[in-house]
Scaffold this motif. Sequence first.
Motif, short mmCIF file in Angstrom:
data_model
loop_
_atom_site.label_atom_id
_atom_site.label_comp_id
_atom_site.label_asym_id
_atom_site.label_seq_id
_atom_site.Cartn_x
_atom_site.Cartn_y
_atom_site.Cartn_z
N ASP A 139 -28.05 0.52 -10.10
CA ASP A 139 -29.44 0.09 -9.96
C ASP A 139 -29.98 -0.41 -11.29
OD1 ASP A 139 -29.50 0.63 -7.32
OD2 ASP A 139 -30.43 2.62 -7.52
N ARG A 140 -29.65 0.34 -12.34
CA ARG A 140 -30.12 -0.07 -13.67
C ARG A 140 -29.54 -1.44 -14.05
NH1 ARG A 140 -27.96 1.03 -18.74
NH2 ARG A 140 -26.59 2.66 -17.99
N LEU A 141 -28.28 -1.68 -13.64
CA LEU A 141 -27.63 -2.95 -13.98
C LEU A 141 -27.96 -4.03 -12.95
CD1 LEU A 141 -24.10 -1.57 -14.90
CD2 LEU A 141 -26.03 -1.94 -16.40
N ASP A 142 -28.77 -3.66 -11.98
CA ASP A 142 -29.20 -4.60 -10.95
C ASP A 142 -28.02 -5.15 -10.15
OD1 ASP A 142 -31.10 -5.83 -9.55
OD2 ASP A 142 -31.49 -7.46 -10.97
N ILE A 143 -27.21 -4.22 -9.68
CA ILE A 143 -26.01 -4.60 -8.94
C ILE A 143 -26.21 -4.40 -7.45
CG2 ILE A 143 -23.62 -3.89 -8.45
CD1 ILE A 143 -23.32 -3.40 -11.44
N THR A 144 -26.01 -5.44 -6.69
CA THR A 144 -25.98 -5.31 -5.23
C THR A 144 -24.82 -6.16 -4.75
OG1 THR A 144 -27.61 -7.06 -5.22
CG2 THR A 144 -28.42 -4.85 -4.68
N ALA A 145 -23.71 -5.54 -4.46
CA ALA A 145 -22.56 -6.29 -3.99
C ALA A 145 -21.92 -5.49 -2.86
CB ALA A 145 -21.57 -6.51 -5.13
N ALA A 146 -21.93 -6.07 -1.69
CA ALA A 146 -21.43 -5.35 -0.51
C ALA A 146 -19.93 -5.09 -0.58
CB ALA A 146 -21.78 -6.14 0.74
N GLU A 147 -19.21 -5.94 -1.27
CA GLU A 147 -17.75 -5.80 -1.32
C GLU A 147 -17.28 -4.87 -2.44
OE1 GLU A 147 -15.27 -7.64 1.10
OE2 GLU A 147 -17.11 -6.71 1.76
N LEU A 148 -18.23 -4.19 -3.07
CA LEU A 148 -17.86 -3.22 -4.10
C LEU A 148 -17.91 -1.82 -3.48
CD1 LEU A 148 -17.38 -2.25 -7.00
CD2 LEU A 148 -19.80 -2.49 -7.43
N TYR A 149 -16.75 -1.19 -3.37
CA TYR A 149 -16.67 0.13 -2.78
C TYR A 149 -16.56 1.17 -3.87
CZ TYR A 149 -15.90 -2.39 1.52
OH TYR A 149 -16.06 -3.21 2.58
N VAL A 150 -17.33 2.24 -3.73
CA VAL A 150 -17.32 3.30 -4.73
C VAL A 150 -16.80 4.57 -4.09
CG1 VAL A 150 -18.72 4.60 -6.36
CG2 VAL A 150 -19.27 2.23 -5.88
N HIS A 151 -15.94 5.29 -4.80
CA HIS A 151 -15.34 6.49 -4.25
C HIS A 151 -15.22 7.49 -5.38
CE1 HIS A 151 -13.16 8.81 -1.44
NE2 HIS A 151 -11.94 8.53 -1.86
N ALA A 152 -15.78 8.68 -5.18
CA ALA A 152 -15.65 9.72 -6.20
C ALA A 152 -14.49 10.61 -5.80
CB ALA A 152 -16.93 10.51 -6.33
N GLU A 153 -13.36 10.49 -6.45
CA GLU A 153 -12.16 11.22 -6.04
C GLU A 153 -11.25 11.40 -7.26
OE1 GLU A 153 -11.31 12.63 -2.85
OE2 GLU A 153 -10.09 13.47 -4.46
N THR A 154 -10.55 12.53 -7.27
CA THR A 154 -9.63 12.74 -8.40
C THR A 154 -8.20 13.00 -7.94
OG1 THR A 154 -10.31 15.05 -8.39
CG2 THR A 154 -11.35 13.63 -10.03
N ASN A 155 -8.01 13.21 -6.63
CA ASN A 155 -6.67 13.48 -6.14
C ASN A 155 -5.94 12.15 -5.88
OD1 ASN A 155 -4.44 13.96 -4.49
ND2 ASN A 155 -5.37 15.79 -3.61
#
Length: 458
Positions: A139-155
Amino acid sequence: MSKKKTKFSCQHCGYESAKWMGKCPGCGSWNSMVEEIEDKGSSRRGAFSGATSTKRQQPESITQIKSTTEPRIYTKSLEFNRVLGGGIVRGSLVLIGGDPGIGKSTLLLQTSAQLAMNGQKVLYISGEESTKQTKLRADRLDITAAELYVHAETNLELISDAISTVKPDLVVIDSIQTIYHSDVTSAPGSVSQVRECTAELMRIGKTNGIAIFIVGHVTKEGAIAGPRLLEHMVDTVLYFEGERHHTYRILRAVKNRFGSTNEMGIFEMKESGLEEVLNPSEIFLEERSQGAAGSVVVASMEGTRPVLVELQALISPTSFGNPRRMATGVDHNRVSLIMAVLEKRVGLLLQNQDAYLKVAGGVKLDEPAIDLAVAVSIASSFRDVSSNATDVVVGEVGLTGEVRRVSRIEQRVQEAAKLGFKRVIIPEKNLGGWTVPEGIEVVGVSTVAEALQYTLGG
Ligand SMILES: Nc1ncnc2c1ncn2[C@@H]1O[C@H](COP(=O)(O)OP(=O)(O)OP(=O)(O)O)[C@@H](O)[C@H]1O
Ligand SMILES: [Mg+2]
């Protein structure tokens, strides 16, 4: 999935054991046992022969191998593309190292977003921050991209699953020190975890043609934490550096299998994220105080690009004991050597003087072509005579006080002319064979003494 067996082997002598030991019984060295996954496979396979490895390949004549250009993905940032040798190569593994808080996550999130806006699918794996935190940054970087997937995972297995469901063009792993392979019992960030995880990521990337960016932490000594081996395994190693108190950040390639190293990209850290700096010379010279003794401008090459940087020297009498030699941005051994040359060949009495040298703007210069500028700035401060503010100095200095030829002289002089400098002092051997740009005078010198004559007048 059955759990694979692991063993501990000594990195010095190869002694193997089922348990970890502080001292290797084989060679007696301490703390050298590292956990490894036991490979019960029938043959040793190359890391990226991957799934197709059952088909045995025959050696081929080099003339029969079809040459293909590496397909690249271009990012919007010209600086980033240049450091990578012209865009991201599909299937390549890139390691980005940097001090904590320097802006690695910011850089990669911004780049991911740019690519996602351009029709590429990007998977951003965050092992350090929750998806909410990543969203806050986005949000701070003003990013809106639908094709950007975010996943919080370490395994790693789950990451691998996520990669096969999303089928991205680019994967970002932030950071490798938090990712773990469940077959390895050591803690995340340990030598064996980092190595196994990187090897697995490399296999995934190479077999599916996915470019993977790995963030690596930097240790106190400045090396990427984890084994040095990591740097050998990946295709490209980038360092993101800069001084905490400066807003400028430099992205530097130290190894690149797909392009030249020593390229650098300059960014400025702003509230809205990293902005590329396309005219670095102007920035580095911005705060220069004209006519100060000890200040000299040098035209240095950073990869294929010339940059003009200000060198500053401060020479003052030693108050106690041994004189101090301190240098930031240049190798202090080089400074000592040049001081010895100045003492012996030019007759400056520097042995009881402290010397401080600094490259303005937090850049590091490590090419021999800056020698002459170092010599002039030291002499300028020692004699307390300022050099001409519109001069640029380039040249390598030899031990007999001679000035030696440097590479790419034309580009350096062009950059100086572009920024409005009036005169360039260059090695005499570099004269001729190229066209001098308009509006700038070129002076060839063959010795350090001669260079001082021109710049400081005696
Ligand atoms: N609101 C803000 N305004 C300006 N700059 C900010 C702001 N928030 C963060 N920053 C900058 O971003 C930097 C943190 O960036 P980032 O989290 O990308 O670094 P990092 O290298 O990923 O750190 P880490 O090693 O902790 O993962 C801060 O050090 C700061 O310079
Ligand atoms: Mg981070």
